[in-house]
Scaffold this active site. Structure first.
Site, PDB file in Angstrom:
ATOM      1  N   ARG A  39      24.005   5.979  23.926  1.00 37.89           N
ATOM      2  CA  ARG A  39      23.925   4.963  22.984  1.00 37.89           C
ATOM      3  C   ARG A  39      24.405   6.223  21.693  1.00 37.89           C
ATOM      4  O   ARG A  39      25.354   5.316  20.809  1.00 37.89           O
ATOM      5  CB  ARG A  39      22.408   4.358  22.054  1.00 37.89           C
ATOM      6  N   ARG A  86      34.907  27.873  31.373  1.00 39.92           N
ATOM      7  CA  ARG A  86      34.422  26.406  30.182  1.00 39.92           C
ATOM      8  C   ARG A  86      35.178  26.577  28.819  1.00 39.92           C
ATOM      9  O   ARG A  86      34.653  25.817  28.054  1.00 39.92           O
ATOM     10  CB  ARG A  86      33.464  25.908  30.197  1.00 39.92           C
ATOM     11  N   HIS A 114      29.161  31.211  33.621  1.00 44.15           N
ATOM     12  CA  HIS A 114      29.116  32.038  31.629  1.00 44.15           C
ATOM     13  C   HIS A 114      28.937  33.054  31.571  1.00 44.15           C
ATOM     14  O   HIS A 114      28.089  33.550  32.989  1.00 44.15           O
ATOM     15  CB  HIS A 114      28.977  30.698  30.812  1.00 44.15           C
ATOM     16  N   VAL A 209      20.584  22.199  38.753  1.00 44.68           N
ATOM     17  CA  VAL A 209      21.579  21.811  37.866  1.00 44.68           C
ATOM     18  C   VAL A 209      22.748  22.497  37.356  1.00 44.68           C
ATOM     19  O   VAL A 209      22.517  22.780  35.753  1.00 44.68           O
ATOM     20  CB  VAL A 209      21.119  20.128  37.379  1.00 44.68           C
ATOM     21  N   CYS A 215      20.169  27.629  27.997  1.00 41.65           N
ATOM     22  CA  CYS A 215      20.595  26.304  27.904  1.00 41.65           C
ATOM     23  C   CYS A 215      19.819  25.371  27.382  1.00 41.65           C
ATOM     24  O   CYS A 215      20.480  23.949  26.784  1.00 41.65           O
ATOM     25  CB  CYS A 215      20.705  25.628  29.304  1.00 41.65           C
TER      26      CYS A 215
END
Length: 226
Positions: A39, A86, A114, A209, A215
């Site tokens: 949302r 990235r 990264h 993942v 992160c």
């Protein structure tokens, strides 16, 4: 640093990648919020939280610029920005423009997702670095580019070099790092940091993942009474 915190962040997949800086924030666009059915986009939620902390926000709107917080290493003295799949040169330039008081140097990410896939800060002036040849080459470039001298802590496993350092009131130097179950040899290296409070954190699910400890963290350099 002062009483405020500065952040460069991006939303990729399930992770918000945040780099602690000093009084402003660089926001990069969301990646796929609409497709996931959220949302409110995670970036909008993060921006709202940072505004509540009275941080200045810099919107990165250049469509040619890419900047992943996982490629931004702030040492407390300067920035190193990894050029990876990235993050590109234009993204690094926008970061440099936002933080004119600090030197910003770009370094190649020769292997891995990264920059923070193989290095992070383990304390004031201490870089934790993986032992692989690509990681060591990147560190050498960082050392050549910098006017500052850094100590280094080399760990056998590149992914284990991703850790979270905090200087906490009444606690002092605190380091969140990999568990002995994941990386036993690297964990032994962290045990050499006798002045740190060491807290092993399991990351074996998130790494599936492409998630690392940094992160999943938001570091705020702010007074303790927030």
């Amino acid at each position: 640093m002062g009483a405020r915190g500065l952040f460069g962040f991006s939303r990729i997949g399930h992770f918000t990648r945040v780099s602690a800086l000093t009084s402003c924030a660089v926001s990069t666009p969301d990646s796929g919020s609409e497709q996931r059915g959220w949302r409110t986009s995670p970036t909008e939620l993060m921006k709202g939280a940072l505004k509540d902390l009275n941080l200045n926000l810099v919107e990165m709107t250049d469509e040619n610029a890419t900047l992943d917080g996982g490629d931004v290493l702030f040492t407390g003295r300067e920035f190193f920005v990894g050029l990876s799949k990235r993050t590109n040169q234009r993204g690094a330039e926008i970061l440099a423009d936002a933080f004119k008081d600090y030197a910003v140097s770009t370094v190649p990410v020769l292997e891995g997702l990264h920059l923070k896939s193989f290095c992070s800060m383990g304390g004031p002036g201490l870089i934790v670095i993986g032992s692989s040849e690509p990681a060591q080459k990147t560190l050498k470039i960082m050392q050549q580019m910098s006017d500052h001298r850094y100590d280094k802590l080399t760990v056998p496993d590149d992914l284990a070099a991703n850790c979270i350092y905090m200087n906490l009131p009444n606690k002092g130097h605190v380091l969140l790092h990999c568990t002995p179950e994941q990386y036993p040899e690297s964990a032994k290296v962290f045990d050499k940091l006798k002045d740190h409070m060491l807290i092993p954190v399991c990351n074996k699910e998130k790494v599936k993942v492409d998630g690392a400890l940094t992160c999943c963290s938001v570091l705020i350099n702010k007074k303790a009474n927030i």
